[in-house]
Design an enzyme around this catalytic site. Structure first.
Site, PDB file in Angstrom:
ATOM      1  CG  ASN A  66      -1.806   1.199   1.330  1.00  0.00           C
ATOM      2  OD1 ASN A  66      -1.783   2.076   0.470  1.00  0.00           O
ATOM      3  ND2 ASN A  66      -2.595   1.269   2.389  1.00  0.00           N
ATOM      4  NE  ARG A  71      -4.752   6.114  19.917  1.00  0.00           N
ATOM      5  CZ  ARG A  71      -3.727   5.596  19.249  1.00  0.00           C
ATOM      6  NH1 ARG A  71      -3.285   4.391  19.545  1.00  0.00           N
ATOM      7  NH2 ARG A  71      -3.134   6.295  18.298  1.00  0.00           N
ATOM      8  CD  GLU A  90      -8.532  -1.176   4.873  1.00  0.00           C
ATOM      9  OE1 GLU A  90      -8.865  -0.528   3.868  1.00  0.00           O
ATOM     10  OE2 GLU A  90      -8.017  -0.662   5.889  1.00  0.00           O
ATOM     11  NE  ARG A 128      -9.232  12.567   4.080  1.00  0.00           N
ATOM     12  CZ  ARG A 128      -9.168  11.242   3.983  1.00  0.00           C
ATOM     13  NH1 ARG A 128     -10.234  10.507   4.273  1.00  0.00           N
ATOM     14  NH2 ARG A 128      -8.060  10.657   3.605  1.00  0.00           N
ATOM     15  CG  HIS A 144     -12.639   3.588   4.110  1.00  0.00           C
ATOM     16  ND1 HIS A 144     -13.267   4.622   4.771  1.00  0.00           N
ATOM     17  CD2 HIS A 144     -11.314   3.842   4.199  1.00  0.00           C
ATOM     18  CE1 HIS A 144     -12.356   5.464   5.245  1.00  0.00           C
ATOM     19  NE2 HIS A 144     -11.156   5.004   4.914  1.00  0.00           N
ATOM     20  CG  LEU A 201     -16.174   4.743  12.956  1.00  0.00           C
ATOM     21  CD1 LEU A 201     -16.840   4.810  14.326  1.00  0.00           C
ATOM     22  CD2 LEU A 201     -16.731   5.817  12.031  1.00  0.00           C
ATOM     23  NE  ARG A 217      -6.100   1.606   0.327  1.00  0.00           N
ATOM     24  CZ  ARG A 217      -6.042   2.805   0.909  1.00  0.00           C
ATOM     25  NH1 ARG A 217      -4.877   3.312   1.259  1.00  0.00           N
ATOM     26  NH2 ARG A 217      -7.136   3.478   1.153  1.00  0.00           N
ATOM     27  CG  ASN A 224      -6.449  10.425  10.350  1.00  0.00           C
ATOM     28  OD1 ASN A 224      -6.766  11.193  11.256  1.00  0.00           O
ATOM     29  ND2 ASN A 224      -5.758  10.836   9.295  1.00  0.00           N
ATOM     30  CB  ILE A 277     -12.332   5.463  16.053  1.00  0.00           C
ATOM     31  CG1 ILE A 277     -11.179   6.466  15.930  1.00  0.00           C
ATOM     32  CG2 ILE A 277     -13.408   5.997  16.987  1.00  0.00           C
ATOM     33  CD1 ILE A 277     -11.583   7.789  15.285  1.00  0.00           C
TER      34      ILE A 277
END
Length: 394
Positions: A10, A281, A381, A237, A176, A205, A87, A207, A328
């Site tokens: 990736n 976090r 992934e 974003r 995604h 969820l 990817r 970044n 997240i």
């Protein structure tokens, strides 16, 4: 047949994330990250088993990093590497599935660069370097957008002049896709349901954040659009804003298009709202200590996520469950709890104790008895890219 090994790559503009995936094992034989490529402090990090190591590669580029990685991969694979999965962020309307890389596929990826000017050139740079270093291996491109090519036209079209879509490809593509596909299939397995006869809401969820409606193993709607900026509040974003914000900032502040683009992609989201950090976090810790910016950032994040999930439900014939995934989604009981507090009309509710203990890579159900399923499903992934690559090697 012995279990096969696939190297998954990736590539970003100054980084390479990699993993060596064996089809018979859930753990990666080798994984790591090359970062700050092209700079004096470029470095390659890797982990094999329980051991971690690093190597400085001053001013090294993608090809330098892959050349240093090659002997590590060969050693970890026992000299038996069967293919490489790449990817690729954007496949436009060209690609609905993974594809073996050949000159025609490479040209189609180049033609999609205007839709992903930050991502596809970096993906191509890594592909070209890998092709030179591994010329005898099959190479496969797996596209973030491919899973969403099953969206119906009423879900992917913008309310703009048709010529912009027909001539310039201006439509919603979604991203995604590899993650949404993996966790919706895994969620069906955990629930004892057939992938081909199940309906899910998925929240990825990290970044970057997106939601997806998955029906019978196919994407029917998703929150990201032409670019990964549309949709949810993310790390840096903004997600959805008034489309005329660009014009307003240009008129009132005299900002250029480039300045506004930087604002929306790199200075907004959790970072912009909190004035503190893009890391959930850190924000949860600051919220607990009374930081007002962190508190409002989390509230906005969860409310906007709930709104998006409610909107995605329009694409489902019925609801078999909601899946949380990503850094997240897999590790923040607070975010899961606050989000579901806004979704009482869908009859969603959490088991407080199950929610609290389902973190750190643990998969499982966290819904309260008598309410629709809510699952935490760790994404993988890299493994999905490896599986897609193997499917084309048969």
């Amino acid at each position: 047949m012995p279990a096969r090994n696939i190297l998954v790559i990736n590539c970003g503009s100054s980084s390479i994330k990699f993993a060596l995936v064996n089809e018979a094992h859930s753990q990666f034989a080798l994984s790591g990250l090359a970062e700050r490529l092209g700079h004096h402090d470029a470095v390659l990090h890797w982990q094999r088993g329980g051991e971690r190591d690093s190597l400085m590669i001053p001013s090294g580029d993608h090809r330098t990093a892959l050349a240093q990685l090659l002997p590590l991969v060969q050693a970890a694979a026992g000299g038996k590497l069967h293919g490489i999965g790449h990817r690729v962020v954007h496949g436009g309307e060209h690609f609905t599935t993974a594809r073996r890389l050949d000159p025609a596929v490479m040209q189609a990826i180049r033609a999609t660069i205007p839709l992903a000017p930050l991502h596809n050139p970096a993906n191509l740079q890594g592909i070209e370097a890998a092709l030179k270093l591994f010329p005898d291996l099959p190479h496969v491109a797996v596209f973030d957008t491919a899973f969403h090519q099953t969206l119906p036209e009423h879900a992917y079209r913008y309310a703009l002049a048709e010529s912009l879509y027909r001539e310039h490809g201006v439509r919603r593509y979604g991203f995604h896709g590899t993650s949404h596909r993996f966790v919706s299939q895994r969620g069906a397995e955990l629930a004892g349901l057939s992938v081909g006869d199940s309906s899910w809401l998925v929240a990825h969820l990290g970044n970057g954040c997106s939601t997806c409606a998955v029906v019978n193993g196919q994407s029917r709607d998703t929150s990201m659009g032409l670019t990964p900026l549309e949709g949810l509040v993310m790390g840096t974003r903004s997600g959805d804003v008034d489309p005329n914000l660009h014009g307003h900032l240009a008129r009132v502040l005299g900002w250029s298009l480039e300045r506004i683009d930087t604002l929306l992609n790199k200075e907004s989201g959790l970072l912009g709202l909190s004035g503190l950090s893009n890391d959930m976090r850190s924000l949860e810790q600051a919220r607990a200590q009374g930081h007002a910016g962190a508190a409002i950032a989390i509230e906005v994040f969860c409310y906007r996520l709930a709104k998006s999930l409610a909107a995605m439900s329009c694409a489902l014939p019925h609801l078999d469950g909601l899946i949380f995934t990503g850094g997240i989604g897999e590790n923040s009981p607070l975010v899961r709890s606050k989000t579901l507090a806004h979704l009482s009309l869908l009859n969603l509710a959490l088991d407080k104790h199950a929610n609290a203990r389902t973190i750190g890579g643990v998969a499982g159900a966290i819904h309260a008895p008598g309410h629709p399923r809510v699952l935490v499903v760790p994404t993988n992934e890299e493994r999905q890219i490896a599986l897609d690559t193997l499917a084309l090697l048969h």
